[in-house]
Write an enzyme that holds these catalytic residues in place. Structure first.
Site, PDB file in Angstrom:
ATOM      1  N   ASP A  41      63.409  81.960  16.347  1.00  0.00           N
ATOM      2  CA  ASP A  41      63.193  81.795  14.900  1.00  0.00           C
ATOM      3  C   ASP A  41      61.690  81.745  14.604  1.00  0.00           C
ATOM      4  O   ASP A  41      61.209  82.328  13.634  1.00  0.00           O
ATOM      5  CB  ASP A  41      63.892  80.512  14.430  1.00  0.00           C
ATOM      6  CG  ASP A  41      65.312  80.463  14.960  1.00  0.00           C
ATOM      7  OD1 ASP A  41      66.094  81.340  14.587  1.00  0.00           O
ATOM      8  OD2 ASP A  41      65.618  79.581  15.784  1.00  0.00           O
TER       9      ASP A  41
ATOM     10  N   HIS B 231      68.900  75.620  14.955  1.00  0.00           N
ATOM     11  CA  HIS B 231      68.912  77.078  15.138  1.00  0.00           C
ATOM     12  C   HIS B 231      70.155  77.618  14.438  1.00  0.00           C
ATOM     13  O   HIS B 231      71.226  77.760  15.033  1.00  0.00           O
ATOM     14  CB  HIS B 231      68.927  77.466  16.618  1.00  0.00           C
ATOM     15  CG  HIS B 231      69.242  78.930  16.798  1.00  0.00           C
ATOM     16  ND1 HIS B 231      68.395  79.926  16.381  1.00  0.00           N
ATOM     17  CD2 HIS B 231      70.335  79.565  17.282  1.00  0.00           C
ATOM     18  CE1 HIS B 231      68.943  81.098  16.615  1.00  0.00           C
ATOM     19  NE2 HIS B 231      70.131  80.903  17.162  1.00  0.00           N
TER      20      HIS B 231
ATOM     21  N   ARG C  40      82.359  82.814  19.379  1.00  0.00           N
ATOM     22  CA  ARG C  40      83.415  82.595  18.397  1.00  0.00           C
ATOM     23  C   ARG C  40      84.425  83.741  18.472  1.00  0.00           C
ATOM     24  O   ARG C  40      84.067  84.903  18.321  1.00  0.00           O
ATOM     25  CB  ARG C  40      82.823  82.528  16.985  1.00  0.00           C
ATOM     26  CG  ARG C  40      83.833  81.976  15.979  1.00  0.00           C
ATOM     27  CD  ARG C  40      83.357  82.148  14.561  1.00  0.00           C
ATOM     28  NE  ARG C  40      82.211  81.305  14.269  1.00  0.00           N
ATOM     29  CZ  ARG C  40      82.126  80.495  13.215  1.00  0.00           C
ATOM     30  NH1 ARG C  40      83.131  80.391  12.372  1.00  0.00           N
ATOM     31  NH2 ARG C  40      81.039  79.812  12.980  1.00  0.00           N
TER      32      ARG C  40
ATOM     33  N   ARG D  59      84.828  77.065  13.001  1.00  0.00           N
ATOM     34  CA  ARG D  59      83.561  76.530  13.489  1.00  0.00           C
ATOM     35  C   ARG D  59      83.762  75.255  14.319  1.00  0.00           C
ATOM     36  O   ARG D  59      83.130  75.035  15.339  1.00  0.00           O
ATOM     37  CB  ARG D  59      82.724  76.230  12.240  1.00  0.00           C
ATOM     38  CG  ARG D  59      81.275  76.016  12.473  1.00  0.00           C
ATOM     39  CD  ARG D  59      80.630  75.779  11.106  1.00  0.00           C
ATOM     40  NE  ARG D  59      79.607  74.756  11.235  1.00  0.00           N
ATOM     41  CZ  ARG D  59      78.388  75.011  11.670  1.00  0.00           C
ATOM     42  NH1 ARG D  59      78.040  76.230  11.978  1.00  0.00           N
ATOM     43  NH2 ARG D  59      77.514  74.038  11.779  1.00  0.00           N
TER      44      ARG D  59
ATOM     45  N   GLN E   8      74.448  89.607  28.060  1.00  0.00           N
ATOM     46  CA  GLN E   8      73.376  90.510  27.621  1.00  0.00           C
ATOM     47  C   GLN E   8      72.005  89.831  27.587  1.00  0.00           C
ATOM     48  O   GLN E   8      71.003  90.456  27.931  1.00  0.00           O
ATOM     49  CB  GLN E   8      73.688  91.243  26.328  1.00  0.00           C
ATOM     50  CG  GLN E   8      74.251  90.516  25.167  1.00  0.00           C
ATOM     51  CD  GLN E   8      73.846  91.201  23.847  1.00  0.00           C
ATOM     52  OE1 GLN E   8      73.309  92.306  23.848  1.00  0.00           O
ATOM     53  NE2 GLN E   8      74.083  90.518  22.742  1.00  0.00           N
ATOM     54  N   ILE E   9      71.931  88.554  27.242  1.00  0.00           N
ATOM     55  CA  ILE E   9      70.619  87.879  27.312  1.00  0.00           C
ATOM     56  C   ILE E   9      70.196  87.749  28.779  1.00  0.00           C
ATOM     57  O   ILE E   9      69.047  88.005  29.139  1.00  0.00           O
ATOM     58  CB  ILE E   9      70.655  86.502  26.613  1.00  0.00           C
ATOM     59  CG1 ILE E   9      70.875  86.695  25.109  1.00  0.00           C
ATOM     60  CG2 ILE E   9      69.351  85.730  26.860  1.00  0.00           C
ATOM     61  CD1 ILE E   9      71.020  85.410  24.311  1.00  0.00           C
TER      62      ILE E   9
HETATM   63  P1  NAX Z   1      77.200  87.399  26.196  1.00  0.00           P
HETATM   64  O1  NAX Z   1      78.587  87.167  25.738  1.00  0.00           O
HETATM   65  O2  NAX Z   1      76.694  88.787  26.411  1.00  0.00           O
HETATM   66  O3  NAX Z   1      76.972  86.616  27.575  1.00  0.00           O
HETATM   67  C1  NAX Z   1      77.343  85.303  27.755  1.00  0.00           C
HETATM   68  C2  NAX Z   1      77.714  85.162  29.224  1.00  0.00           C
HETATM   69  O4  NAX Z   1      77.962  83.788  29.470  1.00  0.00           O
HETATM   70  C3  NAX Z   1      78.970  85.935  29.603  1.00  0.00           C
HETATM   71  O5  NAX Z   1      78.688  86.752  30.726  1.00  0.00           O
HETATM   72  C4  NAX Z   1      79.985  84.833  29.933  1.00  0.00           C
HETATM   73  O6  NAX Z   1      80.852  85.194  30.987  1.00  0.00           O
HETATM   74  C5  NAX Z   1      79.064  83.683  30.335  1.00  0.00           C
HETATM   75  N1  NAX Z   1      79.620  82.353  30.158  1.00  0.00           N
HETATM   76  C6  NAX Z   1      80.383  81.887  29.154  1.00  0.00           C
HETATM   77  N2  NAX Z   1      80.712  80.594  29.371  1.00  0.00           N
HETATM   78  C7  NAX Z   1      80.113  80.242  30.519  1.00  0.00           C
HETATM   79  C8  NAX Z   1      80.090  79.053  31.269  1.00  0.00           C
HETATM   80  N3  NAX Z   1      80.774  77.959  30.874  1.00  0.00           N
HETATM   81  N4  NAX Z   1      79.383  79.029  32.414  1.00  0.00           N
HETATM   82  C9  NAX Z   1      78.717  80.112  32.839  1.00  0.00           C
HETATM   83  N5  NAX Z   1      78.718  81.288  32.174  1.00  0.00           N
HETATM   84  C10 NAX Z   1      79.408  81.344  31.036  1.00  0.00           C
HETATM   85  O7  NAX Z   1      76.267  86.582  25.181  1.00  0.00           O
HETATM   86  P2  NAX Z   1      74.690  86.685  24.973  1.00  0.00           P
HETATM   87  O8  NAX Z   1      74.403  87.727  23.974  1.00  0.00           O
HETATM   88  O9  NAX Z   1      74.035  86.757  26.303  1.00  0.00           O
HETATM   89  O10 NAX Z   1      74.403  85.291  24.253  1.00  0.00           O
HETATM   90  C11 NAX Z   1      74.532  84.062  24.941  1.00  0.00           C
HETATM   91  C12 NAX Z   1      74.427  82.894  23.984  1.00  0.00           C
HETATM   92  O11 NAX Z   1      73.160  82.872  23.350  1.00  0.00           O
HETATM   93  C13 NAX Z   1      75.445  82.933  22.846  1.00  0.00           C
HETATM   94  O12 NAX Z   1      75.981  81.620  22.687  1.00  0.00           O
HETATM   95  C14 NAX Z   1      74.609  83.299  21.634  1.00  0.00           C
HETATM   96  O13 NAX Z   1      75.179  82.832  20.435  1.00  0.00           O
HETATM   97  C15 NAX Z   1      73.318  82.587  21.964  1.00  0.00           C
HETATM   98  N6  NAX Z   1      72.112  82.994  21.252  1.00  0.00           N
HETATM   99  C16 NAX Z   1      71.199  82.036  20.951  1.00  0.00           C
HETATM  100  C17 NAX Z   1      69.995  82.314  20.337  1.00  0.00           C
HETATM  101  C18 NAX Z   1      69.001  81.243  20.038  1.00  0.00           C
HETATM  102  O14 NAX Z   1      67.976  81.577  19.426  1.00  0.00           O
HETATM  103  N7  NAX Z   1      69.200  79.987  20.418  1.00  0.00           N
HETATM  104  C19 NAX Z   1      69.688  83.707  19.922  1.00  0.00           C
HETATM  105  C20 NAX Z   1      70.476  84.747  20.621  1.00  0.00           C
HETATM  106  C21 NAX Z   1      71.914  84.392  20.895  1.00  0.00           C
HETATM  107  O15 NAX Z   1      72.661  84.642  19.734  1.00  0.00           O
END
Ligand code: NAX
Length: 328
Positions: A161, A189, A94, A100, A15-16
């Protein structure tokens, strides 16, 4: 026409990723005159690769004049080949019943492999932003797994943040967000981060004096910024995506194009300043110019701030010791 810049994005079909790629391709991250080649990584599973193909079809259908090429792959060494910028968004979420500690270790595997791939094939000046959580520790692992790259090129995203804090402060003080300068978010974060507006100004005058309410700072502002991610999940049923993508764009744009003297928060490897052990990836105030960031030094740290900074540091140290055995 400038030569294209290669931008790698992992988790590109998430989604990001969906909120990020179209803005990068339209020039919002690197400039309206800067062509880009998108190098997109997703998991080697059919569903993820199919979703990635769909996103790439949509990118194609936008006919972005600045999109000079695209690669979709499940191989980090293909995605990171000659990359100038790498946005590491994909991470292991998770799962039900997952501790954790297990989450840390699962992500450690991903970021060890991706750090090694960056080390092997990316541009020697690659600018890495880790978004995937736990972002600071994942950035630390990637940095440690890439010994031939400059550690300074590994950063973690604290900008969401920072932006969240800016909006809360602007609301409270009745000013526009753009008027506030010299804000910083220290640390990890995570809900332990410390948003600190002691130095912030509005039109050159102290924002702290204008707000003038220490209880609001300790009891409302800091917890609200810390728990904002959870509040978004509760309201939307999904975690922050558009605001996270926006923050990633802000982070990289300022890093590459400069912040024009303004402070921004970046998670960067500590040089030992402010009592943060060297190497820990920590949210600090920086200014940016010519593709480099410079730490804002010698800010006074009062007792309240020391306690808050030590708390977020303790969490990072615990995360770091949880993965130390993997890093040799
Ligand atoms: P989604 O689950 O919608 O998308 C993550 C995508 O990454 C999925 O399509 C998955 O197939 C892919 N993926 C997983 N492991 C992978 C790998 N080893 N190589 C390549 N692709 C891989 O998550 P989304 O909402 O997009 O969030 C992504 C990450 O951002 C999460 O870890 C989330 O916790 C983190 N965030 C970090 C933030 C920050 O401020 N630093 C804020 C927003 C977000 O919570």
């Amino acid at each position: 026409m400038k030569a294209p810049v290669r931008v790698a994005v992992t988790g590109a079909a998430g989604q990001i990723g969906y909120a990020l790629l179209f803005r990068i391709a339209s020039g919002e991250m690197l400039g309206k005159d800067q062509p880009v080649i998108l190098q997109l990584l997703e998991l080697p599973i059919d569903k993820a690769q199919a979703a990635l193909r769909g996103v790439m079809m949509e990118l194609e259908d936008c006919a972005f004049p600045l999109l000079a090429g695209m690669v979709g792959t499940d191989d980090p060494e293909v995605a990171f080949k000659d990359a100038d910028v790498a946005l590491l968004v994909g991470a292991r979420p998770r799962g039900p019943g997952m501790e954790r500690k297990d989450l840390l270790l699962e992500n450690a595997k991903i970021f060890t492999a991706q750090g090694a791939a960056l080390n092997k094939v990316a541009s020697r000046d690659v600018k890495v932003l880790v978004v995937g959580n736990p972002a600071n520790t994942n950035a630390y692992i990637a940095m440690k797994s890439a010994p031939d790259l400059d550690p300074k090129n590994f950063t973690a995203m604290l900008r969401l943040d920072h932006n969240r804090a800016l909006s809360q402060l602007a609301n409270r003080a009745g000013v526009a967000v753009g008027e506030i300068e010299k804000l910083v978010v220290w640390g990890n974060h995570s809900p332990t981060m410390y948003p600190d507006y002691r130095f912030a100004t509005v039109g050159g005058a102290s924002l702290k004096d204008r707000i003038g309410d220490d209880d609001w700072n300790a009891n409302e502002f800091i917890p609200k910024v810390g728990k904002r991610g959870a509040a978004i999940i509760e309201a939307r049923g999904l975690s922050s995506a558009a605001s996270a993508a926006n923050a990633a764009i802000d982070h990289v744009r300022d890093w590459v194009l400069g912040s024009e003297g303004k402070w921004v928060t970046m998670g960067i490897p500590s040089d030992g300043s402010y009592g943060i052990p060297e190497g820990v990836i920590f949210g600090f105030p920086v200014t940016t110019e010519n593709g480099r960031y410079t730490l804002v030094r010698d800010l006074p740290i009062d007792d309240f701030s020391r306690t808050a900074i030590d708390k977020t540091l303790a969490e990072l140290e615990e995360e770091r010791s949880g993965v130390a055995h993997l890093l040799g």
